[in-house]
Design a protein around this motif. Structure first.
Motif, PDB file in Angstrom:
ATOM      1  N   MET A   1     116.821 -43.040 -25.849  1.00 61.83           N
ATOM      2  CA  MET A   1     116.007 -42.061 -26.568  1.00 61.83           C
ATOM      3  C   MET A   1     115.613 -42.618 -27.935  1.00 61.83           C
ATOM      4  O   MET A   1     116.308 -43.446 -28.496  1.00 61.83           O
ATOM      5  CB  MET A   1     116.789 -40.761 -26.755  1.00 61.83           C
ATOM      6  CG  MET A   1     116.877 -39.896 -25.523  1.00 61.83           C
ATOM      7  SD  MET A   1     117.426 -38.196 -25.894  1.00 61.83           S
ATOM      8  CE  MET A   1     119.176 -38.444 -26.143  1.00 61.83           C
ATOM      9  N   SER A   2     114.521 -42.123 -28.444  1.00 61.80           N
ATOM     10  CA  SER A   2     114.089 -42.502 -29.782  1.00 61.80           C
ATOM     11  C   SER A   2     114.953 -41.774 -30.811  1.00 61.80           C
ATOM     12  O   SER A   2     115.670 -40.824 -30.494  1.00 61.80           O
ATOM     13  CB  SER A   2     112.624 -42.123 -29.991  1.00 61.80           C
ATOM     14  OG  SER A   2     112.479 -40.715 -29.986  1.00 61.80           O
ATOM     15  N   ASN A   3     114.855 -42.222 -32.066  1.00 62.15           N
ATOM     16  CA  ASN A   3     115.619 -41.567 -33.128  1.00 62.15           C
ATOM     17  C   ASN A   3     115.270 -40.090 -33.249  1.00 62.15           C
ATOM     18  O   ASN A   3     116.139 -39.251 -33.492  1.00 62.15           O
ATOM     19  CB  ASN A   3     115.371 -42.275 -34.462  1.00 62.15           C
ATOM     20  CG  ASN A   3     116.135 -43.578 -34.558  1.00 62.15           C
ATOM     21  OD1 ASN A   3     116.860 -43.960 -33.650  1.00 62.15           O
ATOM     22  ND2 ASN A   3     115.963 -44.271 -35.661  1.00 62.15           N
ATOM     23  N   TRP A   6     117.020 -38.230 -30.494  1.00 62.89           N
ATOM     24  CA  TRP A   6     118.444 -38.098 -30.789  1.00 62.89           C
ATOM     25  C   TRP A   6     118.664 -37.040 -31.861  1.00 62.89           C
ATOM     26  O   TRP A   6     119.633 -36.286 -31.818  1.00 62.89           O
ATOM     27  CB  TRP A   6     119.037 -39.434 -31.236  1.00 62.89           C
ATOM     28  CG  TRP A   6     119.368 -40.372 -30.110  1.00 62.89           C
ATOM     29  CD1 TRP A   6     118.869 -41.620 -29.905  1.00 62.89           C
ATOM     30  CD2 TRP A   6     120.289 -40.136 -29.031  1.00 62.89           C
ATOM     31  NE1 TRP A   6     119.418 -42.176 -28.771  1.00 62.89           N
ATOM     32  CE2 TRP A   6     120.290 -41.293 -28.221  1.00 62.89           C
ATOM     33  CE3 TRP A   6     121.117 -39.074 -28.677  1.00 62.89           C
ATOM     34  CZ2 TRP A   6     121.085 -41.401 -27.075  1.00 62.89           C
ATOM     35  CZ3 TRP A   6     121.902 -39.179 -27.541  1.00 62.89           C
ATOM     36  CH2 TRP A   6     121.882 -40.335 -26.752  1.00 62.89           C
ATOM     37  N   LYS A   7     117.770 -36.999 -32.851  1.00 60.39           N
ATOM     38  CA  LYS A   7     117.876 -35.981 -33.896  1.00 60.39           C
ATOM     39  C   LYS A   7     117.834 -34.590 -33.274  1.00 60.39           C
ATOM     40  O   LYS A   7     118.659 -33.726 -33.591  1.00 60.39           O
ATOM     41  CB  LYS A   7     116.756 -36.143 -34.920  1.00 60.39           C
ATOM     42  CG  LYS A   7     116.780 -35.090 -36.024  1.00 60.39           C
ATOM     43  CD  LYS A   7     115.595 -35.248 -36.956  1.00 60.39           C
ATOM     44  CE  LYS A   7     115.662 -34.213 -38.076  1.00 60.39           C
ATOM     45  NZ  LYS A   7     115.716 -32.828 -37.595  1.00 60.39           N
ATOM     46  N   GLN A   8     116.881 -34.363 -32.380  1.00 62.09           N
ATOM     47  CA  GLN A   8     116.766 -33.065 -31.722  1.00 62.09           C
ATOM     48  C   GLN A   8     118.018 -32.766 -30.897  1.00 62.09           C
ATOM     49  O   GLN A   8     118.507 -31.625 -30.870  1.00 62.09           O
ATOM     50  CB  GLN A   8     115.521 -33.044 -30.837  1.00 62.09           C
ATOM     51  CG  GLN A   8     114.208 -33.096 -31.612  1.00 62.09           C
ATOM     52  CD  GLN A   8     113.004 -33.230 -30.700  1.00 62.09           C
ATOM     53  OE1 GLN A   8     113.115 -33.102 -29.485  1.00 62.09           O
ATOM     54  NE2 GLN A   8     111.847 -33.492 -31.281  1.00 62.09           N
ATOM     55  N   TYR A   9     118.537 -33.784 -30.241  1.00 63.79           N
ATOM     56  CA  TYR A   9     119.734 -33.636 -29.399  1.00 63.79           C
ATOM     57  C   TYR A   9     120.924 -33.164 -30.232  1.00 63.79           C
ATOM     58  O   TYR A   9     121.613 -32.203 -29.882  1.00 63.79           O
ATOM     59  CB  TYR A   9     120.024 -34.979 -28.729  1.00 63.79           C
ATOM     60  CG  TYR A   9     121.322 -35.054 -27.942  1.00 63.79           C
ATOM     61  CD1 TYR A   9     121.404 -34.529 -26.652  1.00 63.79           C
ATOM     62  CD2 TYR A   9     122.446 -35.686 -28.474  1.00 63.79           C
ATOM     63  CE1 TYR A   9     122.583 -34.626 -25.918  1.00 63.79           C
ATOM     64  CE2 TYR A   9     123.623 -35.787 -27.748  1.00 63.79           C
ATOM     65  CZ  TYR A   9     123.689 -35.248 -26.471  1.00 63.79           C
ATOM     66  OH  TYR A   9     124.849 -35.341 -25.751  1.00 63.79           O
ATOM     67  N   GLN A 116     125.380 -47.373 -30.634  1.00 60.41           N
ATOM     68  CA  GLN A 116     124.892 -47.320 -29.250  1.00 60.41           C
ATOM     69  C   GLN A 116     123.657 -46.434 -29.099  1.00 60.41           C
ATOM     70  O   GLN A 116     123.030 -46.417 -28.047  1.00 60.41           O
ATOM     71  CB  GLN A 116     125.992 -46.840 -28.295  1.00 60.41           C
ATOM     72  CG  GLN A 116     126.490 -45.431 -28.532  1.00 60.41           C
ATOM     73  CD  GLN A 116     127.800 -45.409 -29.271  1.00 60.41           C
ATOM     74  OE1 GLN A 116     128.073 -46.275 -30.098  1.00 60.41           O
ATOM     75  NE2 GLN A 116     128.636 -44.434 -28.961  1.00 60.41           N
ATOM     76  N   LEU A 117     123.317 -45.687 -30.161  1.00 63.62           N
ATOM     77  CA  LEU A 117     122.152 -44.811 -30.136  1.00 63.62           C
ATOM     78  C   LEU A 117     120.936 -45.435 -30.814  1.00 63.62           C
ATOM     79  O   LEU A 117     119.850 -44.858 -30.772  1.00 63.62           O
ATOM     80  CB  LEU A 117     122.472 -43.488 -30.849  1.00 63.62           C
ATOM     81  CG  LEU A 117     123.765 -42.768 -30.460  1.00 63.62           C
ATOM     82  CD1 LEU A 117     123.916 -41.500 -31.280  1.00 63.62           C
ATOM     83  CD2 LEU A 117     123.789 -42.465 -28.971  1.00 63.62           C
ATOM     84  N   SER A 159     122.308 -40.447 -18.058  1.00 65.78           N
ATOM     85  CA  SER A 159     121.938 -40.119 -19.435  1.00 65.78           C
ATOM     86  C   SER A 159     121.732 -41.421 -20.189  1.00 65.78           C
ATOM     87  O   SER A 159     122.047 -42.500 -19.711  1.00 65.78           O
ATOM     88  CB  SER A 159     123.028 -39.286 -20.114  1.00 65.78           C
ATOM     89  OG  SER A 159     124.155 -40.095 -20.368  1.00 65.78           O
ATOM     90  N   ASN A 160     121.194 -41.302 -21.394  1.00 64.63           N
ATOM     91  CA  ASN A 160     120.924 -42.482 -22.199  1.00 64.63           C
ATOM     92  C   ASN A 160     122.134 -42.973 -22.982  1.00 64.63           C
ATOM     93  O   ASN A 160     122.063 -43.996 -23.645  1.00 64.63           O
ATOM     94  CB  ASN A 160     119.782 -42.182 -23.188  1.00 64.63           C
ATOM     95  CG  ASN A 160     118.447 -42.032 -22.479  1.00 64.63           C
ATOM     96  OD1 ASN A 160     118.107 -42.859 -21.647  1.00 64.63           O
ATOM     97  ND2 ASN A 160     117.705 -40.995 -22.799  1.00 64.63           N
ATOM     98  N   LYS A 161     123.251 -42.225 -22.925  1.00 62.96           N
ATOM     99  CA  LYS A 161     124.371 -42.588 -23.787  1.00 62.96           C
ATOM    100  C   LYS A 161     125.013 -43.903 -23.378  1.00 62.96           C
ATOM    101  O   LYS A 161     125.743 -44.510 -24.149  1.00 62.96           O
ATOM    102  CB  LYS A 161     125.417 -41.480 -23.816  1.00 62.96           C
ATOM    103  CG  LYS A 161     126.120 -41.242 -22.501  1.00 62.96           C
ATOM    104  CD  LYS A 161     127.210 -40.178 -22.646  1.00 62.96           C
ATOM    105  CE  LYS A 161     126.604 -38.829 -22.954  1.00 62.96           C
ATOM    106  NZ  LYS A 161     127.649 -37.778 -23.003  1.00 62.96           N
TER     107      LYS A 161
END
Length: 221
Positions: A1-3, A6-9, A116-117, A159-161
């Motif tokens: 995911m983009s930054n 990730w912020k929204q997540y 990792q993000l 998932s992207n994690k």
């Protein structure tokens, strides 16, 4: 995911779980506290230090350090920072590749479960190294690329994690390139509650540990 994604997540997790450690991306609360307790014990007793928690989330990881130190928390989730401030961190929303601090400001820099993000992880480590004072400590905790368990989980959890994982020697080389010495590892074996410590990767431990922390001492200029 983009930054931004990730912020929204993490904004959503903070809105849902508030200051709870569930707002962080750990397997469960027991796993969080096990990792936090072992990591802070490994770091050693800190008093009167200036500490940066880079990617602090709701501030739960560095909260035990607040009583005896000045702790700054940086994160891109503004909602998470509201709870981190409530824990006593001095908070700000900033880019980890371009921090608003002078060179060598911090005695200790923590970056727990963050790289990792982020695609530009080398740029992050370079910036964290810049703000670590000579003789200070940088400690990063992340996912182990060599872990058999992680490889299996990646097959089943879409998932992207698990997109970005790291080899211990890979991060050790980046630490060395940015002026760190006395580099050590702490290896975590989820769901087991023990950790091991060493100065190198190690064949068996490097295969079975699920996550690891790396710390180093910044050389004098």
């Amino acid at each position: 995911m983009s930054n931004s994604n990730w912020k929204q997540y993490f904004d959503k997790k903070a809105e849902t779980h508030g200051a709870s450690v569930k707002s962080s991306d750990y397997f469960n609360e027991e796993s969080f506290f096990m990792q936090r307790d072992n990591t802070l014990r490994w770091l050693g007793e800190l008093k009167g230090k200036t500490v940066l928690d880079a990617g602090c989330g709701v501030g739960a990881f560095s909260e035990p350090l607040v009583a005896n130190n000045t702790v700054y928390g940086v994160d891109f989730s503004v909602k998470s920072l509201e709870f981190a401030a409530g824990r006593g961190l001095i908070t700000m929303s900033e880019d980890l590749t371009a921090l608003p601090f002078e060179k060598g400001k911090f005695d200790v820099v923590l970056c727990i479960g963050v790289i990792q993000l982020i695609e530009q992880y080398v740029s992050v480590i370079k910036e964290l190294a810049r703000v670590t004072k000579p003789g200070g400590t940088l400690l990063i905790e992340t996912l182990n690329r060599g872990s058999i368990q992680r490889k299996l989980l990646k097959l089943f959890e879409r998932s992207n994690k698990f997109d970005r994982m790291y080899a211990m020697d890979e991060l050790k080389n980046v630490f060395i390139q940015h002026g760190f010495e006395q580099i050590e590892f702490m290896k975590i074996y989820h769901p087991f509650k023990f950790v091991t410590k060493s100065s190198g990767q190690g064949a068996l431990s490097g295969t079975f540990c699920t996550s690891f922390a790396i710390k180093g001492r910044k050389k004098s200029d």
